[in-house]
Design a protein around this motif. Structure first.
Motif, mmCIF file in Angstrom:
data_model
loop_
_atom_site.group_PDB
_atom_site.id
_atom_site.type_symbol
_atom_site.label_atom_id
_atom_site.label_comp_id
_atom_site.label_asym_id
_atom_site.label_seq_id
_atom_site.Cartn_x
_atom_site.Cartn_y
_atom_site.Cartn_z
ATOM 1 N N PRO A 110 0.020 -12.042 5.677
ATOM 2 C CA PRO A 110 0.281 -12.389 4.271
ATOM 3 C C PRO A 110 -0.043 -11.245 3.309
ATOM 4 O O PRO A 110 0.681 -10.995 2.364
ATOM 5 N N ASP A 111 -1.155 -10.528 3.575
ATOM 6 C CA ASP A 111 -1.539 -9.411 2.709
ATOM 7 C C ASP A 111 -0.475 -8.319 2.731
ATOM 8 O O ASP A 111 -0.127 -7.745 1.699
ATOM 9 N N LEU A 112 0.032 -8.033 3.917
ATOM 10 C CA LEU A 112 1.019 -6.971 4.046
ATOM 11 C C LEU A 112 2.362 -7.381 3.450
ATOM 12 O O LEU A 112 3.063 -6.567 2.847
ATOM 13 N N MET A 113 2.722 -8.656 3.582
ATOM 14 C CA MET A 113 4.011 -9.115 3.068
ATOM 15 C C MET A 113 4.031 -9.186 1.546
ATOM 16 O O MET A 113 5.076 -9.070 0.921
ATOM 17 N N LYS A 114 2.871 -9.379 0.925
ATOM 18 C CA LYS A 114 2.809 -9.447 -0.536
ATOM 19 C C LYS A 114 2.679 -8.073 -1.172
ATOM 20 O O LYS A 114 2.782 -7.939 -2.397
ATOM 21 N N ALA A 115 2.470 -7.042 -0.368
ATOM 22 C CA ALA A 115 2.200 -5.711 -0.914
ATOM 23 C C ALA A 115 3.436 -5.082 -1.539
ATOM 24 O O ALA A 115 4.535 -5.196 -1.010
ATOM 25 N N ALA A 116 3.238 -4.409 -2.678
ATOM 26 C CA ALA A 116 4.295 -3.582 -3.252
ATOM 27 C C ALA A 116 4.367 -2.300 -2.437
ATOM 28 O O ALA A 116 3.346 -1.750 -2.050
ATOM 29 N N ALA A 117 5.576 -1.828 -2.174
ATOM 30 C CA ALA A 117 5.704 -0.688 -1.262
ATOM 31 C C ALA A 117 6.769 0.278 -1.731
ATOM 32 O O ALA A 117 7.593 -0.039 -2.588
ATOM 33 N N GLU A 118 6.731 1.464 -1.158
ATOM 34 C CA GLU A 118 7.743 2.472 -1.451
ATOM 35 C C GLU A 118 8.037 3.266 -0.190
ATOM 36 O O GLU A 118 7.181 3.431 0.673
ATOM 37 N N VAL A 119 9.269 3.732 -0.082
ATOM 38 C CA VAL A 119 9.679 4.509 1.078
ATOM 39 C C VAL A 119 9.069 5.898 1.001
ATOM 40 O O VAL A 119 9.144 6.556 -0.029
ATOM 41 N N LEU A 120 8.467 6.347 2.097
ATOM 42 C CA LEU A 120 7.914 7.697 2.155
ATOM 43 C C LEU A 120 8.879 8.662 2.828
ATOM 44 O O LEU A 120 8.865 9.854 2.542
ATOM 45 N N GLY A 121 9.698 8.162 3.759
ATOM 46 C CA GLY A 121 10.662 9.038 4.409
ATOM 47 C C GLY A 121 11.004 8.570 5.803
ATOM 48 O O GLY A 121 10.465 7.581 6.317
ATOM 49 N N ASN A 122 11.929 9.285 6.428
ATOM 50 C CA ASN A 122 12.348 8.994 7.789
ATOM 51 C C ASN A 122 11.962 10.144 8.700
ATOM 52 O O ASN A 122 12.143 11.311 8.342
ATOM 53 N N GLY A 123 11.422 9.822 9.871
ATOM 54 C CA GLY A 123 11.023 10.838 10.837
ATOM 55 C C GLY A 123 11.762 10.682 12.141
ATOM 56 O O GLY A 123 12.732 9.917 12.245
ATOM 57 N N VAL A 124 11.305 11.402 13.153
ATOM 58 C CA VAL A 124 11.927 11.367 14.468
ATOM 59 C C VAL A 124 11.885 9.969 15.062
ATOM 60 O O VAL A 124 12.852 9.497 15.663
ATOM 61 N N LEU A 125 10.771 9.279 14.875
ATOM 62 C CA LEU A 125 10.571 7.998 15.542
ATOM 63 C C LEU A 125 10.957 6.801 14.698
ATOM 64 O O LEU A 125 11.052 5.689 15.201
ATOM 65 N N GLY A 126 11.138 6.990 13.381
ATOM 66 C CA GLY A 126 11.483 5.861 12.529
ATOM 67 C C GLY A 126 11.140 6.144 11.080
ATOM 68 O O GLY A 126 11.000 7.296 10.677
ATOM 69 N N SER A 127 11.002 5.069 10.294
ATOM 70 C CA SER A 127 10.754 5.184 8.862
ATOM 71 C C SER A 127 9.294 4.908 8.548
ATOM 72 O O SER A 127 8.588 4.245 9.311
ATOM 73 N N ALA A 128 8.853 5.412 7.372
ATOM 74 C CA ALA A 128 7.471 5.193 6.936
ATOM 75 C C ALA A 128 7.479 4.679 5.504
ATOM 76 O O ALA A 128 8.294 5.098 4.679
ATOM 77 N N TYR A 129 6.579 3.746 5.224
ATOM 78 C CA TYR A 129 6.479 3.136 3.904
ATOM 79 C C TYR A 129 5.019 3.090 3.471
ATOM 80 O O TYR A 129 4.121 2.881 4.280
ATOM 81 N N LYS A 130 4.809 3.274 2.199
ATOM 82 C CA LYS A 130 3.479 3.075 1.620
ATOM 83 C C LYS A 130 3.407 1.656 1.074
ATOM 84 O O LYS A 130 4.301 1.212 0.344
ATOM 85 N N ALA A 131 2.344 0.942 1.420
ATOM 86 C CA ALA A 131 2.172 -0.428 0.935
ATOM 87 C C ALA A 131 0.780 -0.568 0.334
ATOM 88 O O ALA A 131 -0.221 -0.250 0.983
ATOM 89 N N LYS A 132 0.728 -1.010 -0.936
ATOM 90 C CA LYS A 132 -0.561 -1.225 -1.601
ATOM 91 C C LYS A 132 -0.832 -2.715 -1.679
ATOM 92 O O LYS A 132 -0.096 -3.469 -2.322
ATOM 93 N N MET A 133 -1.905 -3.128 -1.005
ATOM 94 C CA MET A 133 -2.210 -4.550 -0.920
ATOM 95 C C MET A 133 -3.048 -5.006 -2.112
ATOM 96 O O MET A 133 -3.596 -4.188 -2.865
ATOM 97 N N VAL A 134 -3.161 -6.310 -2.260
ATOM 98 C CA VAL A 134 -3.858 -6.893 -3.402
ATOM 99 C C VAL A 134 -5.317 -6.465 -3.445
ATOM 100 O O VAL A 134 -5.896 -6.287 -4.519
ATOM 101 N N ASN A 135 -5.932 -6.256 -2.286
ATOM 102 C CA ASN A 135 -7.352 -5.866 -2.254
ATOM 103 C C ASN A 135 -7.577 -4.396 -2.611
ATOM 104 O O ASN A 135 -8.704 -3.908 -2.586
ATOM 105 N N GLY A 136 -6.489 -3.665 -2.951
ATOM 106 C CA GLY A 136 -6.627 -2.274 -3.370
ATOM 107 C C GLY A 136 -6.404 -1.260 -2.271
ATOM 108 O O GLY A 136 -6.249 -0.069 -2.549
ATOM 109 N N LEU A 137 -6.387 -1.712 -1.017
ATOM 110 C CA LEU A 137 -6.196 -0.788 0.098
ATOM 111 C C LEU A 137 -4.729 -0.382 0.206
ATOM 112 O O LEU A 137 -3.838 -1.233 0.234
ATOM 113 N N SER A 138 -4.488 0.916 0.238
ATOM 114 C CA SER A 138 -3.131 1.425 0.442
ATOM 115 C C SER A 138 -2.988 1.873 1.890
ATOM 116 O O SER A 138 -3.851 2.580 2.411
#
Length: 634
Positions: free
Chosen positions: A354-382
């Motif tokens: 639930p914490d991860l699904m509610k997080a606001a996120a942004e795309v960081l980029g695509n690499g060899v193995l897949g995509s990466a996203y930044k997600a900032k959760m309600v508790n402040g942990l990014s």
């Protein structure tokens, strides 16, 4: 002191000869009291120095009088050499004790590094000031005590690195430290130094720690660039760095002496104010709580923050959002066995789907193995969520075993995994977000303030940290074909203090797709290109590229699939070394650090040794790390 016979000259000797006699006696006495001269060989000097120590078991096997300390075949342990000259004594954590006799070390004119850290030495500080050519001295983690004379360092003008932390030194910080022109690192933390802080204004000074002492007064304005951490644990210090106004501190002292009747009214007023604030705060929290419950919706999923603040769902190739993947896992009847978010490291706190699904996120980029996203959760942990699409043939138990093995790693230069999510079609790996970004971006992307901060001490720290982390991986995963496999500057993240963190490591056993495996940077090594063969030496080649990239500031053509663009740093450096033109390769951003050119050139040679085409002739990771460690201590 050598005994000098005391007797009177015969009376028949003329007054002039009588005077010459006593002058001769004077010089004999003077010479017998002077420090050790250069008349003895380096092996004799080291043996005499060793004899002043106790518990020298770590040195006994190789330190033998009459042999060459710098003989490549029988080199003395813990002795660092430059050619045939002793350049450093690396005696840290050797269990040594006793009284250090500095005199024999004067017979080592090439001595630049003295490391005695984490031993059992005690007493007042030895007479290190006789070693005027030293560049680095490390005596941290011992039991030295007493005051250090204020002019102790006045004749040690070459010093760059001083580590005296975790001892019992007392009294004021020696004023002569502030006059060391080339000082880069000063660590005096966890002692009992008292009094004011001298004004350290050297432009070369990049690392300082005076925390946990008994220092007093205002922190000099010239030291504002270092922030608050170097001054913590000194209760009587004040200044902007600590958020303590020195004038208010004086007022507070006056205030504390006010009449008690006045104090009672003030205290009563404070208590009433606090009660009112508490009541209002609780009421506000209650309103916020109900408001949040009304707005929360677990179906909102992860979103991407675009430049115009418009949110869109994060999609995979099949059109599913990360949220959809997580939701299916959370709703599975088989629970954790199929798809829950599995925490493998709770050091940054606990969180779930639930914490991860509610997080606001942004795309960081695509690499060899897949995509990466930044997600900032309600508790402040990014966190960073990586979608790995090319690991889709591994069963859950094998994947879990490998990920838990990786998650147990603890090293200051290794990015730690926090959690994973397993589905047959794709896997998600969650790690902490590192805000400073990658080394690739800072070196070649933004040529602004961040790039300007990549001075020589910072670049050296990055190289040293990367080598240390790689050596650790090669020790922990010695059985792997390639312990890292994808080392490049885009996979080196930097903390706020420019400490490097290695990411995307140890994935080689997890990848099933042959084509994807060959996109890992280890496959850019000459042996992989020519013979489709990789080994731990392929990681060494990748490290060499990093070293050359940092020193030259050039974007390596080796990072590009067709190698069209960038600079072939390997060929460029090898040609320059052959023509003795190494200094011409140094990035102009750091070339002005002329007193460190020696370090830079030595590291260029290490980078060249790491990128030798023949893996049989290429040094291994342990040797590369050892050489870099020695250079960083200079």
């Amino acid at each position: 002191m050598a005994a000098v016979p005391l007797f009177l000259p015969p009376l028949a000797i003329s007054p002039k000869k009588h005077l010459l006699f006593y002058i001769s006696i004077f010089f004999l006495i003077f010479l017998s009291n002077t420090p050790f001269s250069f008349s003895i060989s380096e092996d004799e000097a080291l043996i005499k120095f060793k004899e002043s120590l106790k518990n020298t078991t770590a040195l006994d096997s190789t330190w033998h009088k009459g042999s060459n300390p710098c003989d490549k075949n029988k080199k003395w342990t813990r002795v660092q050499c430059e050619g045939n000259t002793v350049e450093g004594l690396l005696l840290g954590e050797a269990g040594l004790s006793g009284e250090i006799d500095v005199d024999p070390l004067i017979a080592l004119p090439g001595l630049r590094v003295l490391e005695l850290a984490n031993n059992s030495f005690s007493g007042t500080i030895p007479e290190f000031f006789f070693l005027g050519a030293l560049k680095s001295i490390y005596i941290d983690g011992n039991q030295f005590s007493g005051e250090i004379p204020k002019d102790f360092f006045s004749k040690m003008g070459s010093l760059k690195k001083i580590w005296f932390s975790r001892n019992k030194f007392s009294g004021p910080i020696p004023e002569s430290l502030a006059n060391l022109k080339y000082l880069m690192e000063l660590h005096l933390e966890s002692n009992e130094f008292s009094g004011p802080i001298p004004s350290f204004s050297q432009a070369s000074l990049t690392s300082i720690d005076l925390s946990n002492n008994k220092l007093q007064g205002e922190i000099p304005q010239s030291m504002s660039k270092f922030g608050s951490d170097p001054f913590k644990g000194n209760n009587e210090l004040c200044g902007k760095q600590l958020g303590k106004d020195c004038n208010k501190e004086k007022e507070n002292n006056t205030f504390q002496r006010a009449p008690m009747s006045k104090m009672k009214w003030i205290i009563l007023g404070l208590v009433v104010s606090l009660l009112l604030i508490t009541i209002l705060f609780k009421a506000k929290r209650k309103e916020d709580h109900f408001d949040k419950l009304g707005k929360e919706n677990l179906d909102e999923g992860l979103h991407v923050s675009s430049s115009n603040r418009k949110s869109t769902s994060i999609h995979s190739k099949g059109g599913d959002s990360v949220h959809e993947s997580l939701r299916r896992g959370a709703g599975s009847q088989r629970g954790k066995a199929t798809g829950d978010l599995v925490l493998v490291n709770e050091e940054k706190g606990t969180f779930g789907l639930p914490d991860l699904m509610k997080a606001a996120a942004e795309v960081l980029g695509n690499g060899v193995l897949g995509s990466a996203y930044k997600a900032k959760m309600v508790n402040g942990l990014s966190v960073v969520v990586k979608r790995l699409r090319e690991m889709n043939k591994m069963n859950r138990d094998v994947f879990d075993t490998e990920i838990r093995k990786i998650s147990k790693l603890r090293h200051r230069n290794i990015l730690q995994l926090l959690a994973y999510h397993y589905r047959k079609e794709e896997k998600l790996l969650v790690s902490e977000y590192v805000p400073k970004g990658s080394l690739l971006y800072l070196l070649h992307g933004d040529r602004g303030i961040s790039h300007a901060e990549l001075n020589w001490p910072t670049r050296l720290r990055i190289i040293h940290g990367v080598a240390s982390g790689m050596n650790f991986l090669h020790s922990e995963f010695a059985s792997y074909v390639v312990p890292h496999g994808n080392l490049k500057s885009s996979n080196i993240l930097l903390t706020e203090k420019y400490e490097p963190l290695l990411s995307d490591y140890a994935f080689y056993p997890l990848i099933n797709n042959t084509q994807t495996v060959q996109c890992l940077f280890a496959y850019k090594s000459p042996e992989a290109i020519q013979n489709q063969q990789i080994s731990p030496k392929s990681d060494v080649y990748c490290l060499g590229i990093i070293i050359l990239e940092i020193l030259t500031g050039k974007f390596p053509s080796q990072y590009l699939n067709n190698q069209k663009g960038g600079t072939d740093v390997v060929q460029w450096v090898q040609s320059a070394i052959a023509d003795n033109r190494e200094s011409e390769l140094i990035d102009q951003e750091i070339a002005n650090a002329t007193d460190s050119i020696e370090q830079m050139v030595k590291l260029l040679h290490v980078g060249a040794a790491c990128t030798v085409s023949d893996p049989e002739k290429r040094i291994d990771m342990k040797e590369a790390s050892r050489r870099i460690e020695e250079i960083s201590l200079i």
